[in-house]
Design an enzyme around this catalytic site. Structure first.
Site, mmCIF file in Angstrom:
data_model
loop_
_atom_site.group_PDB
_atom_site.id
_atom_site.type_symbol
_atom_site.label_atom_id
_atom_site.label_comp_id
_atom_site.label_asym_id
_atom_site.label_seq_id
_atom_site.Cartn_x
_atom_site.Cartn_y
_atom_site.Cartn_z
ATOM 1 N N ASP A 188 -5.652 2.416 -1.763
ATOM 2 C CA ASP A 188 -3.962 2.103 -1.952
ATOM 3 C C ASP A 188 -3.619 0.958 -2.675
ATOM 4 O O ASP A 188 -2.571 0.175 -1.604
ATOM 5 C CB ASP A 188 -3.434 3.510 -1.485
ATOM 6 C CG ASP A 188 -3.554 2.998 -0.227
ATOM 7 O OD1 ASP A 188 -4.243 2.647 0.492
ATOM 8 O OD2 ASP A 188 -2.898 3.083 0.618
ATOM 9 N N ASP A 235 1.094 -1.148 -0.354
ATOM 10 C CA ASP A 235 -0.525 0.023 -0.382
ATOM 11 C C ASP A 235 0.529 1.115 -0.512
ATOM 12 O O ASP A 235 1.894 1.158 0.147
ATOM 13 C CB ASP A 235 -0.730 -0.485 0.981
ATOM 14 C CG ASP A 235 -0.554 0.323 2.334
ATOM 15 O OD1 ASP A 235 0.616 0.316 2.408
ATOM 16 O OD2 ASP A 235 -0.964 -0.345 3.057
#
Length: 609
Positions: free
Chosen positions: A516, A473
């Protein structure tokens, strides 16, 4: 009170013409008859009047019959017959005409239709025989009463003369009424008819002007008239022959009078047989020619319908030989393919798309072998160079030479349909792709990721191939969204996805799970070293700032790697990778951590930091 329905002037003109024709013919027949009573060889008037009635409406018949009756009475009175005798004989003729007309009208309402003529001829002959018997009995009784003649001789003379006249001239008059207007519409046709009938006149006069047995010489001109002009030629020719023969026989001239022992009645009977023979020769010819004309007309009509269908059909109609040579191409080829029919004739296999030629040949072979139609779709080159999709129905038909079979196919342009089907298929493929691809980054989505992980673990169970799962991420991504906005955040995610894709191998799967969160599935016998190499390469790549709308942003990532060298459940691998990512964040982010799901040497300890 209802007003009387006005009668058109043409009707009275028609009646006048009938009266004039019947009167003149009756007077001529009486003048050239010899012996006691009227021994005419042929009685023309009744047949003409019957044919006239058959071409008119039944309610008008009484007027025509009355006109014919009055004309004959007048003709007989002029010829010197007593009034009662003239009226009685004219009445017998009127009864004869009425019987034939009524019987035929009841049996064949549409006598003018050529396809009814053969049946109508049989009915008319039967009716004529009965009517002539009835009128002959009446007339013979009248003659026996007024002239004291032989009843039998009078009956035979009357019956023979009237049957011949009825059969010939009733039929000819009907045909002439139906087709006579068009028969002489052209000047050349009129001249030809007049010349043919003049030939009959000349030959008939020559035949009956000498005392030699040359009666057969009159038959060829009659056959010519029947062949060229059908029933009108027969009617006028027999009329001429009958008049010339009657005059000559009445004057004692011609071949018929060679046998003096026969007497007047015998001469008349012999003349009737001669004329009957002419009828037997010419009427079948006229019938055959009329039937031929009708069949030719039907053939032309059929050809016109076929030509209209082929010429104006939007589909391309092609006739081909078994070898593939085009024998006929309909004009619609110009509209669909740009080629004229002449340009497409012959063996033009070059017009068929190279990939489809084998299919068309196979279809033709199957059609010829099975005799059943086939449907095939292939491409044909347009004159301007592009290919047109054609759906063709192919079926066998008899060859034009009568030997073997040809092929005919009807093809229609289905390019729009094919284009629509291809577009639909492309849309389906695109929908299928979108269902497995992340819309923002173009990477695989969660659905594809789940499928790939399951397949990787199945291969691990079968082949022992190690599997690694990398969780990634973007560090502090929420801060980027809050500071720069979601549009900038989306561009950061796209840039991160692009860099991540450059760091992995072709065989690895990169997916975005959402937000993300990214994931990489790695299958390699070199694990965990291969996964570590990807992680180091990505971390190095992220040292370079991301340019967004002229602003350089420093973006880092945290990576968790879970791997296994033995069969495990999907959940276990996911949990291990998630735990490794959490460890990387705890270690300060911008780094990676790796854990093994099961490892004989280390158990559940960290495999590397």
């Amino acid at each position: 009170m209802r007003d009387a329905i006005p009668v058109p002037a043409r009707f009275w003109q028609d009646c006048t013409i009938v009266a004039l024709v019947i009167g003149v013919l009756a007077w001529l027949s009486i003048q050239f008859a010899r012996g006691p009573g009227e021994l005419a060889a042929v009685w023309f008037g009744n047949g003409i009047l019957t044919g006239w009635l058959m071409s008119r409406r039944s309610p008008q018949w009484p007027a025509y019959l009355a006109a014919g009756f009055c004309a004959e009475v007048l003709a007989r009175l002029v010829a010197g017959h007593p009034v009662p005798y003239a009226i009685a004989i004219a009445l017998a003729n009127t009864v004869e005409v009425a019987i034939v007309a009524i019987v035929v009208r009841q049996r064949i309402p549409d006598i003018g239709e050529p396809r009814h003529w053969v049946r109508a001829g049989g009915i008319a002959i039967a009716a004529a025989l009965v009517a002539c018997i009835v009128s002959g009995l009446l007339a013979s009784a009248v003659k026996a009463l007024f002239q004291q003649g032989s009843f039998g001789i009078s009956f035979l003379a009357w019956f023979s003369a009237h049957v011949v006249g009825m059969v010939i001239f009733a039929t000819s008059t009907v045909v002439l009424q139906r087709e006579g207007r068009g028969l002489f519409s052209a000047d050349g046709r009129r001249v030809s008819f007049v010349l043919a009938m003049l030939l009959v006149v000349v030959v008939s006069v020559l035949v009956f002007s000498v005392r030699y047995p040359v009666l057969f010489l009159a038959y060829p001109p009659l056959l010519l008239g029947a062949f060229r002009f059908r029933f009108p030629g027969v009617a006028v020719g027999i009329l001429v022959l009958g008049l010339v023969g009657s005059v000559a026989t009445a004057l004692g001239r011609g071949p018929i009078t060679l046998v003096d022992e026969l007497g007047t009645a015998g001469h008349v009977a012999l003349l009737q047989l001669y004329i009957a023979g002419a009828c037997l020769m010419t009427i079948p010819v006229a019938l055959a020619m009329a039937e031929r004309k009708r069949l030719n007309a039907r053939l032309r009509e059929s050809e016109q319908r076929y030509r209209m269908l082929t010429d104006y059909s939007h589909d391309v109609i092609v006739r081909m030989s078994p070898s593939g040579e085009r024998l006929y191409v309909s004009p619609s080829s110009r509209d669909i393919l740009g080629w004229t029919p002449m340009e497409m004739l012959g063996s033009r296999w070059d017009l068929v798309h190279p990939d489809d030629r084998a299919l068309q040949r196979q279809t033709m072979q199957e059609v010829l072998a099975s005799g059943e139609p086939r449907i095939a779709v292939y491409r044909v080159r347009h004159k301007d160079g592009h290919f047109v999709w054609i759906e063709a129905v192919t079926r066998p038909i008899p060859a034009t030479d009568g030997h073997g079979m040809d092929i005919i196919y009807t093809g229609r342009d289905i390019s729009r349909r094919v284009a629509a089907e291809q577009a639909l298929e492309a849309s389906r493929d695109e929908l299928a792709r979108l269902a497995r691809v992340d819309a923002l980054t173009g990477l695989a989505n969660r659905r594809q990721f789940d499928e790939r992980v399951d397949l990787a673990l199945q291969r691990l169970r079968r082949h022992g191939t190690p599997v690694a799962l990398m969780y990634l991420d973007v560090d502090h991504f929420k801060r980027i969204n809050d500071t720069w906005g979601h549009a900038v955040g989306d561009k950061v995610l796209c840039s991160f996805a692009e860099r991540l894709s450059r760091c992995v191998r072709v065989i690895d799967l990169v997916a975005r799970l959402g937000g993300d969160e990214f994931v990489v599935v790695v299958e390699d016998a070199m694990l965990p070293a291969a996964a570590e190499a990807i992680a180091r390469k990505l971390l190095a790549e992220m040292h370079h700032c991301i340019e967004v709308e002229g602003t350089a942003l420093t973006v880092t990532t945290s990576i968790g790697i879970g791997y296994t060298v033995s069969a495990v459940e999907t959940t276990a691998l996911l949990t291990t990778a998630d735990a490794a990512l959490y460890a990387a964040k705890q270690a300060g982010r911008n780094t990676y951590r790796m854990r093994a799901v099961t490892d004989p040497r280390y158990g559940d300890e960290l495999a590397g930091l």
